[in-house]
Motif scaffolding. Structure first.
Motif, PDB file in Angstrom:
ATOM      1  N   MET A   1      21.216  -0.039  14.743  1.00  0.00           N
ATOM      2  CA  MET A   1      21.318   0.000  13.285  1.00  0.00           C
ATOM      3  C   MET A   1      19.940   0.303  12.691  1.00  0.00           C
ATOM      4  N   ALA A   2      19.885   1.274  11.828  1.00  0.00           N
ATOM      5  CA  ALA A   2      18.616   1.643  11.204  1.00  0.00           C
ATOM      6  C   ALA A   2      18.342   0.743   9.998  1.00  0.00           C
ATOM      7  N   ILE A   3      17.140   0.270   9.913  1.00  0.00           N
ATOM      8  CA  ILE A   3      16.712  -0.570   8.800  1.00  0.00           C
ATOM      9  C   ILE A   3      15.983   0.341   7.822  1.00  0.00           C
ATOM     10  N   THR A   4      16.456   0.380   6.606  1.00  0.00           N
ATOM     11  CA  THR A   4      15.879   1.281   5.617  1.00  0.00           C
ATOM     12  C   THR A   4      14.828   0.560   4.790  1.00  0.00           C
ATOM     13  N   PRO A   5      13.575   1.017   4.886  1.00  0.00           N
ATOM     14  CA  PRO A   5      12.534   0.404   4.063  1.00  0.00           C
ATOM     15  C   PRO A   5      12.692   0.802   2.594  1.00  0.00           C
ATOM     16  N   VAL A   6      12.044   0.075   1.721  1.00  0.00           N
ATOM     17  CA  VAL A   6      12.013   0.402   0.301  1.00  0.00           C
ATOM     18  C   VAL A   6      10.984   1.514   0.120  1.00  0.00           C
ATOM     19  N   HIS A   7      11.359   2.556  -0.618  1.00  0.00           N
ATOM     20  CA  HIS A   7      10.441   3.672  -0.848  1.00  0.00           C
ATOM     21  C   HIS A   7       9.851   3.580  -2.252  1.00  0.00           C
ATOM     22  N   VAL A   8       8.544   3.777  -2.345  1.00  0.00           N
ATOM     23  CA  VAL A   8       7.855   3.811  -3.636  1.00  0.00           C
ATOM     24  C   VAL A   8       7.338   5.236  -3.819  1.00  0.00           C
ATOM     25  N   GLU A   9       7.726   5.863  -4.923  1.00  0.00           N
ATOM     26  CA  GLU A   9       7.308   7.239  -5.208  1.00  0.00           C
ATOM     27  C   GLU A   9       5.830   7.297  -5.555  1.00  0.00           C
ATOM     28  N   GLY A  10       5.219   8.423  -5.248  1.00  0.00           N
ATOM     29  CA  GLY A  10       3.819   8.613  -5.589  1.00  0.00           C
ATOM     30  C   GLY A  10       3.295   9.881  -4.948  1.00  0.00           C
ATOM     31  N   ILE A  11       1.973   9.978  -4.867  1.00  0.00           N
ATOM     32  CA  ILE A  11       1.312  11.133  -4.277  1.00  0.00           C
ATOM     33  C   ILE A  11       1.533  11.100  -2.764  1.00  0.00           C
ATOM     34  N   ASP A  12       1.945  12.236  -2.210  1.00  0.00           N
ATOM     35  CA  ASP A  12       2.217  12.304  -0.776  1.00  0.00           C
ATOM     36  C   ASP A  12       0.922  12.399   0.017  1.00  0.00           C
ATOM     37  N   LYS A  13       0.606  11.340   0.737  1.00  0.00           N
ATOM     38  CA  LYS A  13      -0.578  11.311   1.607  1.00  0.00           C
ATOM     39  C   LYS A  13      -0.120  11.230   3.061  1.00  0.00           C
ATOM     40  N   GLY A  14       1.097  11.695   3.325  1.00  0.00           N
ATOM     41  CA  GLY A  14       1.692  11.539   4.647  1.00  0.00           C
ATOM     42  C   GLY A  14       2.444  10.228   4.701  1.00  0.00           C
ATOM     43  N   PRO A  15       3.117   9.964   5.803  1.00  0.00           N
ATOM     44  CA  PRO A  15       3.896   8.722   5.883  1.00  0.00           C
ATOM     45  C   PRO A  15       2.997   7.484   5.869  1.00  0.00           C
ATOM     46  N   ILE A  16       3.334   6.558   4.989  1.00  0.00           N
ATOM     47  CA  ILE A  16       2.614   5.279   4.900  1.00  0.00           C
ATOM     48  C   ILE A  16       3.674   4.186   4.967  1.00  0.00           C
ATOM     49  N   MET A  17       3.523   3.296   5.947  1.00  0.00           N
ATOM     50  CA  MET A  17       4.488   2.214   6.134  1.00  0.00           C
ATOM     51  C   MET A  17       3.756   0.880   6.092  1.00  0.00           C
ATOM     52  N   LEU A  18       4.249  -0.013   5.234  1.00  0.00           N
ATOM     53  CA  LEU A  18       3.669  -1.344   5.102  1.00  0.00           C
ATOM     54  C   LEU A  18       4.680  -2.381   5.580  1.00  0.00           C
ATOM     55  N   TYR A  19       4.279  -3.136   6.583  1.00  0.00           N
ATOM     56  CA  TYR A  19       5.073  -4.279   7.044  1.00  0.00           C
ATOM     57  C   TYR A  19       4.470  -5.494   6.368  1.00  0.00           C
ATOM     58  N   ALA A  20       5.293  -6.226   5.614  1.00  0.00           N
ATOM     59  CA  ALA A  20       4.761  -7.307   4.786  1.00  0.00           C
ATOM     60  C   ALA A  20       5.711  -8.500   4.771  1.00  0.00           C
ATOM     61  N   LEU A  21       5.223  -9.587   4.204  1.00  0.00           N
ATOM     62  CA  LEU A  21       6.036 -10.779   3.944  1.00  0.00           C
ATOM     63  C   LEU A  21       6.094 -10.972   2.434  1.00  0.00           C
ATOM     64  N   SER A  22       7.243 -11.334   1.931  1.00  0.00           N
ATOM     65  CA  SER A  22       7.428 -11.455   0.479  1.00  0.00           C
ATOM     66  C   SER A  22       6.583 -12.577  -0.122  1.00  0.00           C
ATOM     67  N   THR A  23       6.175 -13.539   0.686  1.00  0.00           N
ATOM     68  CA  THR A  23       5.433 -14.696   0.180  1.00  0.00           C
ATOM     69  C   THR A  23       3.938 -14.619   0.453  1.00  0.00           C
ATOM     70  N   CYS A  24       3.475 -13.516   1.036  1.00  0.00           N
ATOM     71  CA  CYS A  24       2.090 -13.386   1.489  1.00  0.00           C
ATOM     72  C   CYS A  24       1.208 -12.778   0.389  1.00  0.00           C
ATOM     73  N   ILE A  25       0.161 -13.505   0.000  1.00  0.00           N
ATOM     74  CA  ILE A  25      -0.737 -13.044  -1.061  1.00  0.00           C
ATOM     75  C   ILE A  25      -1.478 -11.772  -0.630  1.00  0.00           C
ATOM     76  N   HIS A  26      -1.855 -11.673   0.639  1.00  0.00           N
ATOM     77  CA  HIS A  26      -2.564 -10.491   1.132  1.00  0.00           C
ATOM     78  C   HIS A  26      -1.646  -9.267   1.126  1.00  0.00           C
ATOM     79  N   CYS A  27      -0.379  -9.493   1.406  1.00  0.00           N
ATOM     80  CA  CYS A  27       0.612  -8.405   1.361  1.00  0.00           C
ATOM     81  C   CYS A  27       0.775  -7.918  -0.079  1.00  0.00           C
TER      82      CYS A  27
END
Length: 95
Positions: A1-27
């Motif tokens: 099963m493919a997990i679909t990340p949330v996409h944020v539109e903006g300037i294309d700098k190539g693929p950028i993927m952020l793995y984060a936690l919803s409760t993490c201040i650094h994230c």
């Protein structure tokens, strides 16, 4: 099963993927910086996935960050920045 990340539109700098936690201040700081830089990126809040999805993503993440810590930012499938290293992120995306 493919997990679909949330996409944020903006300037294309190539693929950028952020793995984060919803409760993490650094994230949150990393997402805020990406938004300020107006770059397109995808992100996943790993703590909001089901157990099986989380296991799948952590296994994927382990390939680029064996410690499995957050945030983990992957730029252009080759540069990996772990932690809230805002200056390093800014520099990597400035070109």
């Amino acid at each position: 099963m493919a997990i679909t990340p949330v996409h944020v539109e903006g300037i294309d700098k190539g693929p950028i993927m952020l793995y984060a936690l919803s409760t993490c201040i650094h994230c949150k700081q990393t997402r805020k910086l990406l938004d300020e830089l107006k770059v397109a990126y995808d992100y996943l809040y790993v703590d909001q996935l089901s157990r099986s999805e989380m296991d799948e993503i952590l296994k994927e993440m382990e390939k680029v960050n064996p410690r499995g810590s957050f945030p983990t930012l992957v730029i252009n499938n080759d540069k990996v920045i772990v932690g809230s290293r805002l200056d390093e992120i800014r520099e990597a995306l400035s070109s």
